[in-house]
Motif scaffolding. Sequence first.
Motif, PDB file in Angstrom:
ATOM      1  N   PRO A 459      -2.525  -8.189   5.380  1.00 51.12           N
ATOM      2  CA  PRO A 459      -3.263  -7.270   6.258  1.00 51.12           C
ATOM      3  C   PRO A 459      -2.992  -5.790   6.029  1.00 51.12           C
ATOM      4  N   THR A 460      -1.904  -5.451   5.325  1.00 42.92           N
ATOM      5  CA  THR A 460      -1.533  -4.037   5.175  1.00 42.92           C
ATOM      6  C   THR A 460      -1.071  -3.754   3.747  1.00 42.92           C
ATOM      7  N   PHE A 461      -1.575  -2.648   3.186  1.00 38.13           N
ATOM      8  CA  PHE A 461      -1.124  -2.179   1.873  1.00 38.13           C
ATOM      9  C   PHE A 461      -0.544  -0.782   2.021  1.00 38.13           C
ATOM     10  N   VAL A 462       0.584  -0.566   1.334  1.00 33.23           N
ATOM     11  CA  VAL A 462       1.234   0.737   1.341  1.00 33.23           C
ATOM     12  C   VAL A 462       1.340   1.218  -0.110  1.00 33.23           C
ATOM     13  N   GLN A 490      -5.673  -2.698   6.289  1.00 29.66           N
ATOM     14  CA  GLN A 490      -5.013  -1.451   6.658  1.00 29.66           C
ATOM     15  C   GLN A 490      -4.362  -0.862   5.418  1.00 29.66           C
ATOM     16  N   VAL A 491      -4.577   0.429   5.189  1.00 27.53           N
ATOM     17  CA  VAL A 491      -4.030   1.101   4.013  1.00 27.53           C
ATOM     18  C   VAL A 491      -3.228   2.321   4.462  1.00 27.53           C
ATOM     19  N   ILE A 492      -2.000   2.417   3.971  1.00 25.88           N
ATOM     20  CA  ILE A 492      -1.126   3.558   4.261  1.00 25.88           C
ATOM     21  C   ILE A 492      -0.716   4.170   2.936  1.00 25.88           C
ATOM     22  N   VAL A 493      -0.925   5.469   2.786  1.00 26.72           N
ATOM     23  CA  VAL A 493      -0.685   6.137   1.500  1.00 26.72           C
ATOM     24  C   VAL A 493       0.158   7.386   1.710  1.00 26.72           C
ATOM     25  N   VAL A 494       1.209   7.507   0.918  1.00 25.02           N
ATOM     26  CA  VAL A 494       1.999   8.740   0.861  1.00 25.02           C
ATOM     27  C   VAL A 494       1.492   9.523  -0.346  1.00 25.02           C
ATOM     28  N   THR A 495       1.023  10.752  -0.124  1.00 26.20           N
ATOM     29  CA  THR A 495       0.396  11.504  -1.212  1.00 26.20           C
ATOM     30  C   THR A 495       0.723  12.987  -1.120  1.00 26.20           C
TER      31      THR A 495
END
Length: 563
Positions: A459-462, A490-495
């Motif tokens: 359900p979630t990708f980081v 759900q997608v969480i990205v550090v950029t």
Amino acid sequence: MIQEISINDLGVIGDATLELGPGFTVVTGETGAGKTMIVTALGLLLGARADAGSVRRGASSAVVEGRWDIPDHATVAERVEDAGGAVEDGELILTRTVSAEGRSRATVGGRGAPVAVLGELADQLVTVHGQSDQIRLTSSTAQRAALDGFGGTAVEKALGRYVAVYDTWQQHAADLETLTRDQDDRLAEAARLREASDEIEAADPQPGEDAELQERSDRLGNLEELRLSAGLAHEAISSESLDGTDVIGLVEAARRAVERVAGADSTLQPVLEQLTELGIQASEASASLSSYLGSLEPDAGHDLELINERRALLAGLTRKYGETIDDVIAFGQRASDRLLELDGDDDRIVALQEAVAQDEQALEQAATTLTQARTKAAADLAKRVTTELKTLAMAGATLVVEVTDAGEYRRHGRDQVAILLQPHSGTDPRPIGKGASGGELSRVMLAIEVVMAGSTTVPTFVFDEVDAGVGGAAAIEIGRRLAKLAERTQVIVVTHLAQVAAFATNHLNVVKDASGAVTSSSVRRLEGDERLQEMARLLSGLGDSASGMEHARELLDVAAQSD
């Protein structure tokens, strides 16, 4: 999906709460502000190794808490319950505490649990792609499972048919192996049982015979004493002499004497009746004794010898096959039934050999069909991911999905699946974990996840620094692909790129505060002008730059038009 993560005293983050929710969340911030600590915090919640050095200086411990929304995730809920925790109203709370001395504690659903439980839940809750993190598809098992999921109905049906045939083949083969392996033992068992059955059948024991023979033996062994005592008793009751001194004579004399005077006194009538009855009983006893004396065997010695021989034969049976003759008879019946089973083993071996041969033919056909379905899916997956890579600043890269014969049948098939990356033309394809740099690896995984989004169950990708080493149009495509993936998960990205941040539906900013003796960071949600200023800072390094603000608006417009 993750609703919220709270972080206390982890690295440079003193106290921060990340409100996440569905869609595409991007995390930005100045260098050293603590963006990577967010990924570290998530890793702790997923069972990563604790490091005392990650505890904020001066703090006794670091605490991370995550709230997951898992209303329809039965597998996760079952594992939580197994660990003693609870999922209440579809919400799961995980916590991890790391002390300054390096000790670590975890709670799952409100109950303390081993850290390993977090790791078990991780595979079903979150997939992390980062430059230093393990990727989801490192193992051949995971790669095969991913390809099968991507292959859809065609692979699912082929795999289901193969597994059914495989299980039948395994059962028949195991039964055949057991029969042939134990054949010598079974032959020996049959020989023993046949010998016992023949011995019991020849003796033909009857139910209760041992007790009956015991009684007859006791009788014949005391025959003379029995004859003498019975004769004396008979003589006393009914003597052949004429002197009238036996019981019958005496009773008859007494009866006649009373009978003569009973008419004179009615009270003697009952006495007369008693004497009459006594005379009848004495006569009957005499007859019984006479019959008994006549029944005593004239050749008792010979009969006793035969009886003792029979008893010795039965005793031998009871020593071998049971405590009583009834036990021996029951043993004989069981031996007969078992012999029928053992004697049928040869026929069963032949039948199983034929069944195994037929299973192997069916298995070959099912395996071939499964390989064909996987090969077709592999070609499609490789083609689509390679197309994605060209838009992610990896124009020369090619994804290769190999389906090869592993050389043996297993429950998942005989195929070995390998996902490889050819970074440039003319180079040999290598495992995806070794064929790309950290930033390239994240982009490869992004391309794979986008293509496989319809078949994923995570359900979630980081993604951490998925945009490392790219910029411009390629960065915009990365943002667009992340937004596409976020339509399903759900997608969480550090950029650090505004081109990526522009596509987010939720923008979090890690804010660095150096006003105190110890630098700390917090997290806040950006909207409106604050978001524009942060994107301008990402573009030009100046949050109040007019040109940067204008460029930021253009990026947001581009992202909005992509919806």
